[in-house]
Structure formats: structure tokens, C-alpha cells
Motif scaffolding. Structure first.
Motif, PDB file in Angstrom:
ATOM      1  N   UNK B 220      -3.012  -4.758   1.338  1.00  0.00           N
ATOM      2  CA  UNK B 220      -2.383  -5.367   2.613  1.00  0.00           C
ATOM      3  C   UNK B 220      -1.014  -4.966   2.602  1.00  0.00           C
ATOM      4  N   UNK B 221      -0.310  -5.049   1.511  1.00  0.00           N
ATOM      5  CA  UNK B 221       0.917  -4.447   1.324  1.00  0.00           C
ATOM      6  C   UNK B 221       1.210  -3.074   1.820  1.00  0.00           C
ATOM      7  N   UNK B 222       0.341  -2.128   1.642  1.00  0.00           N
ATOM      8  CA  UNK B 222       0.383  -0.867   2.224  1.00  0.00           C
ATOM      9  C   UNK B 222       0.064  -0.696   3.745  1.00  0.00           C
ATOM     10  N   UNK B 223      -0.685  -1.756   4.301  1.00  0.00           N
ATOM     11  CA  UNK B 223      -0.696  -1.818   5.531  1.00  0.00           C
ATOM     12  C   UNK B 223       0.334  -2.270   6.296  1.00  0.00           C
ATOM     13  N   UNK B 224       1.059  -3.071   5.757  1.00  0.00           N
ATOM     14  CA  UNK B 224       2.219  -3.680   6.165  1.00  0.00           C
ATOM     15  C   UNK B 224       3.472  -2.487   6.455  1.00  0.00           C
TER      16      UNK B 224
END
Lengths: 204, 499
Positions: B220-224
Motif C-alpha cells: 500500500x505504501x508503494x502504491x501511494x
């Protein structure tokens, strides 16, 4: 036995054919070369006689050198790779048998690709599936003959035959990779030597 | 006798020569060359369809020069409205380029601030996209302020919605279709009471394997941290006589031009990805075309203005390229920063050049008139009527692939399949060629039925009787020779082995 009779035999009795060619007197290297040349001729002919609606390339986009390379390189790689793999894994086939045998295994394609392509002149694009079916049938036939060839020449069992066939393909890929690598290295090496010569010439 | 002949020849020559040089028309070379994209992805020379005629920069007008004008609208009565953005006003001109009125320059509720779009409804109401003031202003036909529609409110618009109306068109129900700059959800539909009625015809994000892969692997962090993929933005909108909406989309290689049906489906490119504009995939300094404006003639010819090349591309109703004109440069006929294009009632095209603050007018050439006439009939499916015109087109330009295709279709309709095949081959349309061939084959078979039937019977007879006979005979010969050969070989072998 002349080549025509051999072609007839590989079409009609393929298993007998591959047993028979293990007799070294029945085949010659020249026959293998001849068959590959015939394959090339058949391929070029089929390109020429293709009906307009089925043409995928413009005439100027077709190069006979390119077509020839596309036949000779995969086939050569297959022969070497198959021989190497099966020799390591206790196959009985000799290189000559593989060379000539695999060339004869392509006989259905040589014989029937031109008649099948001639059909494109009397069929419309709606009936394309017929052409696709027939040409795929030819390819499957050739592939099956190659498998039979591996099984009979090397006297393998079914499972081992499949394994060897897969290994042959992997071997071909590795050969290609090594070739490209070698090409790159030799290229570098040559340019290094040339640079060296240039340097020396500048100095004196 | 001979002298008389020579004399008539001379007179004829003189007549022809005078015909070539029509007085009163300047003969400056056209600064651009017409071309077509053919099926081999190469640009083939073609005859120019549009020639630069004159310009209008406003210096002669009582309203003064334009300043960065951004929109041009030709009203149903033939008068011209110019959104004179830099001067915060709308200038209303007659067909003869005389000022009829100036709108929005007076103090009060109707004062405009950088209006980027103007539209006139058939009932005479003037709609102005007052961009800087974030509103749409309605003026009466005489230019009096009527009412305004400010920022629409709806939960659909989201929290970060900024309203910046730039181009607009109004349909028969008086529902406004508004392009809001920076908005990627589609055209804003605003009804006559100023209520937001939903988005219309949004561009969609296509499926991509890369995105699927990234979405499955990334945390999720990377997607953000990834750039958010948004649908593409519309750059302009226009309406044809039937009320279909035409849009241009930025930042895409294909289907930049769309014709949206009343339910928002693209009917110009059904199930295909067509490249409009120059073929940058073949050659070009840019990566993409960027169409900023579009205009549709009453006959359905689509003219789209590309900002990157500053060229105008004209397409027929089916999306076939007809003409290319204009370009980047200082000569008359080329543009600096073209902003908008509109068709004038007499068939010529007006291009608004923001960079040069003027309107350039292009007239059609006789070749273009011919192609337009032929194409109109062709698009309506009246192939036979169009055939002679397309033949005329080919006399002018033998590289006009569309003409071959159209003639082929006419011949096909006239059941002259053999000739149709020839023309389809020239047009390189394999699908149509094949269809014509199928009909040709059918007719041929019917005509020569006796031969085919006879041949079939003969073939069956040959296969049933002659071939087996021949085979039997051959086999006998071969076995005879083989036994002879074998005995011979045996005897030689015997000889060789014996000591």
C-alpha cells in the motif's frame, strides 16, 4: 534407395523409415542438404503463389536470404542440440542420422505447403479457417515426425523422448544465447584490436 | 489552308493561356504541401485542399485588435463570435468582418474575465464560458446580460474539484456540455437551471498488464507513491447539425477524435484504435498529436486542429483523412499558436491564431470541392452516383486511395465483381477484395457450371478407375525391375564375396 522413395516412405510408414535409415548405407549427407534446399524452395514458392487477400507482406518486404536463414539456423541448431543432448543421455543416434532424419521429417511440409497455399487463390478470407487448419496440420505432422525420429533413432521410451525433446529446445535456446554472447565478445575484441592499430598508427 | 490552321491554333493557345492566368488572384506559393497517409504508413503527396485566402487581425475594426483570442464560433445566421480572451470580451462580427457588437466589456454583472469559450444557441442566446470568474454567462441576442451559472455543486464532483470552464456547447434541451480544464471525468452536463446533471462520455483507462502486475505486487505504501492513473482530459467539444457531440482528447496516440452518441458511446471509432493526426509512430519530432479544437461542417466533415504541428486535419464522416493544411511558421497560411477552428457558411475554414492575434481564412480548392461532393455521396452509401466523381478525383491525384476504394464499392454494388476486385486491390483493402472475390467466384461457378460438373464426374472416374489401373501397372513394372536388380546385386555380391 533414392530420395523420392525415402520421402514416400517417411510419409506413409514413418516408423519403418526411421528404423531403416539407421543402416548407414541407406542415407547420405547430401540427401539431408537436398531436403533442406527443397524446403527453402517450397517456402519461397508458397510465398509466391499466395492469393492477394491472404498476403501478409508486400513483395519488397520478403528477402530470400532472410527466409533461408530462418530455415537453416533453427534447423541447424536443432540438429546439433538434439545430437548433443541425446548423446549425453545415452541416445543411440548418430549425427548423420539426426541430420538426414530431421530433414526428412519436414517432408510433409515440403510436399504439401504449395498445394495448401494454392488454395488461398480460390478461397476468401471468410474461409481462412480452412487454410489455417491445413497449414497447422502440416506443422503438427512435421512435429510428430520429429518426435518419432527422436524415439526411434535413439531408442528411447515415451517419457524419455518427451524429456529429450524439451531438453533439445532448451539446448537450442542456450546455443542461441551463447552465439549472441560470442558475437558481442568477438565484436568487442575486434574493435579493441582495431583501436590498438589506430593508436599505433597515430604515434608513428 | 495551312496558315488558317495555324492561326486557329494560335488563337486557341491564347485563349487557354488567358484562362490559366485569371486576373485579380494573387499567385503566392502555398507554404505547405498537401499529403495523405497511405496504407504503407508513408505520407504521399496530394493536392492541397485548402488555400490561405486572407486574415483578420482586428486593427481595422472599431473594436480594436484582438489579444490572445481563444475561441471562434460561427452562429447559425453566419455571424462570427470571437472570444477575445486577453481583452476580456466577446466580439461579434458580421460575415463581411464588420463589428456588430462587443459583449462583456462593460462594468456590471456581465463583465467577463478571460472568457475562453463562446456558444450561440439556435434561439439566439449567447453562452460564454467566463473562465477566470468560474461561471457561465448567458447574454441575450442583443448582448444584454441575462443570467449566470456559477460553480455547480454535486457530491459526484468530489472535494478537489476546481471549476474552470473553457469550451462549451449547448444541446437542443438547453443542457450545457462544458469542458472544464483539468477535469478528467468527462464533460460536465449542466441543465438550464444551473444544476449539475452528471458527467458525459468520459474517457476510460484501458486495461494494462503492467498495472495489474504492479497492483498485485506493490504494498500500500508503494502504491501511494505511484503516480495516479487518471482518465484522459477532453480539450474541446463541438456539436454537429444532428446534435452529436464531437470531442478531442489530449495525451493519447489513438482515438483522439470522438463522436459521442446521446448515451456517451464513441461512434466514430467503433472497436478500433485509429491514429488521427500525423503518424508519430512512423516518423516525427513529437510523441503525440495534441488536438485542441474541432469543427464539424454541415455535411459531416471533421476538421481538427493539432497544436504540435499547427496543422489542420480534415476527415470525412467515417474518419478517413481527406486533407492536411497549415503548419508552424511565419508565412501567411502557417500559424504560431493556433487555438480554434470553425467553418464559415461558404465552406471556407477560419483558424484563430492565438499567437498572432488574428483569424486566418482558408478557401477550398476545386479539388477539395470535388472530393467533398464525392465523399458526401459515398458516406451516404450512394456509391454509384459518386463513382464518376471519384474517377475525376483520380485524374487529379492517382494516389488518392479512398477514390479506388469508393469506385470498388460502387462496382461491387453494380455486381461487376471482377472490376471491383481490381479497384480494391489498388486501394489495398483486402477485406473488401475478398468479399468481392467470393461473389466473383460464385458468379464464375454458375456461368461455367457445365464445365465444373463435367470435370467433377471426370475426376471421380479417373480416381475410381484410371489411377488404380496406373498404380497396378507401375507396381508391376517396379517389382519386375527390383527382382531383376536384386538378382543382379546378389550375383555381384556373390562374386565379390567368393574368393
Amino acid at each position: 534407395m533414392n530420395t523420392l522413395q525415402l520421402i514416400r516412405q517417411v510419409i506413409v510408414h514413418p516408423i519403418d523409415f526411421f528404423y531403416d535409415i539407421q543402416n548407414p548405407k541407406r542415407i547420405s549427407w547430401l540427401q539431408g542438404v537436398l531436403l533442406i534446399l527443397l524446403l527453402f524452395v517450397a517456402k519461397m514458392l508458397s510465398l509466391i503463389v499466395t492469393g492477394y487477400a491472404f498476403e501478409t507482406r508486400q513483395p519488397y518486404e520478403i528477402s530470400w536470404v532472410y527466409e533461408f536463414m530462418w530455415i537453416i539456423v533453427p534447423w541447424g541448431a536443432y540438429c546439433v542440440s538434439n545430437w548433443a543432448v541425446s548423446t549425453i543421455l545415452e541416445g543411440e543416434g548418430k549425427f548423420k542420422e539426426i541430420f538426414v532424419g530431421s530433414a526428412f521429417a519436414l517432408a510433409p511440409y515440403i510436399l504439401f505447403i504449395v498445394p495448401v497455399t494454392l488454395l488461398t487463390n480460390i478461397l476468401s478470407l471468410d474461409e481462412q479457417s480452412i487454410i489455417l487448419f491445413l497449414s497447422n496440420l502440416l506443422l503438427v505432422w512435421c512435429g510428430w515426425l520429429l518426435l518419432v525420429k527422436i524415439k526411434v533413432l535413439h531408442d528411447f521410451e515415451l517419457g524419455k523422448m518427451v524429456g529429450i525433446a524439451l531438453l533439445t529446445v532448451i539446448g537450442m535456446v542456450i546455443m542461441l544465447f551463447v552465439l549472441i554472447l560470442m558475437y558481442g565478445l568477438i565484436n568487442q575484441f575486434c574493435s579493441f584490436i582495431l583501436d590498438l592499430i589506430k593508436e599505433v598508427r597515430f604515434r608513428y | 489552308m495551312r496558315i488558317k490552321h495555324r492561326l486557329t491554333g494560335l488563337i486557341l493557345a491564347a485563349v487557354f493561356a488567358s484562362g490559366l492566368f485569371v486576373p485579380g488572384v494573387s499567385h503566392a506559393a502555398v507554404p505547405y504541401e498537401g499529403y495523405q497517409w497511405n496504407r504503407h504508413d508513408s505520407d504521399v503527396h496530394s493536392i492541397n485542399g485548402y488555400i490561405y485566402q486572407y486574415s483578420m487581425d482586428g486593427y481595422d475594426l472599431e473594436s480594436g485588435p484582438f489579444k490572445e483570442p481563444q475561441d471562434l464560433f460561427v452562429a447559425p445566421d453566419g455571424t462570427i463570435f470571437v472570444a477575445d480572451t486577453g481583452n476580456n470580451r466577446i466580439v461579434h462580427l458580421s460575415m463581411e468582418m464588420k463589428v456588430l457588437g462587443v459583449i462583456g466589456d462593460a462594468e456590471g454583472k456581465g463583465a467577463l474575465s478571460e472568457p475562453k469559450g463562446v456558444f450561440v444557441h439556435p434561439n439566439g442566446t449567447i453562452y460564454v464560458a467566463d473562465t477566470k470568474n468560474q461561471r457561465i454567462v448567458l447574454f441575450s441576442p442583443s448582448g444584454k446580460y441575462e443570467k449566470e451559472h456559477t460553480v455547480p455543486h454535486s457530491p459526484l464532483l468530489g472535494k478537489n474539484f476546481t471549476y474552470s470552464p473553457s469550451k462549451l456547447t449547448v444541446d437542443k434541451r438547453e443542457v450545457m456540455m462544458v469542458v472544464s480544464e483539468g477535469n478528467t471525468q468527462g464533460l460536465l452536463q449542466i441543465d438550464k437551471n444551473g444544476q449539475f446533471k452528471g458527467f458525459f462520455g468520459a474517457n476510460h483507462i484501458g486495461f494494462s498488464w503492467k498495472r495489474l502486475l504492479v497492483n498485485t505486487i506493490a504494498t500500500d505504501d508503494q502504491k501511494a507513491q505511484l503516480a495516479v492513473q487518471r482518465p484522459l482530459e477532453f480539450s474541446s467539444v463541438t456539436q454537429d447539425e444532428e446534435g452529436s457531440l464531437y470531442t478531442t482528447t489530449l495525451a493519447t496516440e489513438t482515438n483522439q477524435i470522438k463522436r459521442l452518441s446521446p448515451v456517451g458511446v464513441d461512434t466514430l471509432n467503433p472497436g478500433r484504435a485509429k491514429r488521427y493526426g500525423d503518424r508519430y509512430d512512423v516518423a516525427g519530432p513529437f510523441e503525440l498529436s495534441s488536438f485542441v479544437s474541432i469543427s464539424v461542417s454541415p455535411e459531416g466533415f471533421i476538421s481538427a486542429l493539432d497544436l504540435n504541428t499547427s496543422k489542420v486535419f480534415e476527415y470525412d464522416k467515417l474518419g478517413n483523412l481527406l486533407f492536411v493544411y497549415g503548419g508552424l511558421g511565419d508565412q501567411s497560411g502557417l500559424f504560431k499558436t493556433p487555438a480554434d477552428i470553425a467553418g464559415l457558411p461558404d465552406g471556407s475554414m477560419a483558424v484563430l491564431d492565438k499567437g498572432r492575434n488574428r483569424i486566418d481564412v482558408f478557401r477550398t480548392t476545386p479539388f477539395a470541392d470535388l472530393v467533398h461532393k464525392a465523399s458526401t455521396l459515398y458516406v451516404d452509401g450512394r456509391y454509384e452516383e459518386a463513382e464518376s466523381m471519384w474517377k475525376e478525383v483520380l485524374k487529379y491525384n492517382a494516389n488518392y486511395d479512398m477514390a479506388y476504394h469508393a469506385i470498388g464499392k460502387s462496382l461491387y454494388k453494380g455486381e461487376r465483381y471482377g472490376e471491383a476486385m481490381r479497384y480494391f486491390k489498388l486501394a489495398e483493402t483486402k477485406g473488401d477484395y475478398s468479399t468481392a472475390f467470393k461473389e466473383y467466384r460464385k458468379a464464375y461457378m454458375r456461368e461455367h457450371f457445365a464445365w465444373f460438373a463435367g470435370g467433377l464426374i471426370l475426376l471421380i472416374l479417373v480416381l475410381r478407375y484410371a489411377v488404380p489401373l496406373l498404380l497396378r501397372f507401375l507396381r508391376r513394372v517396379v517389382t519386375a525391375r527390383m527382382t531383376a536388380g536384386a538378382s543382379k546385386a546378389e550375383s555381384t555380391w556373390g562374386k565379390g564375396e567368393s574368393p
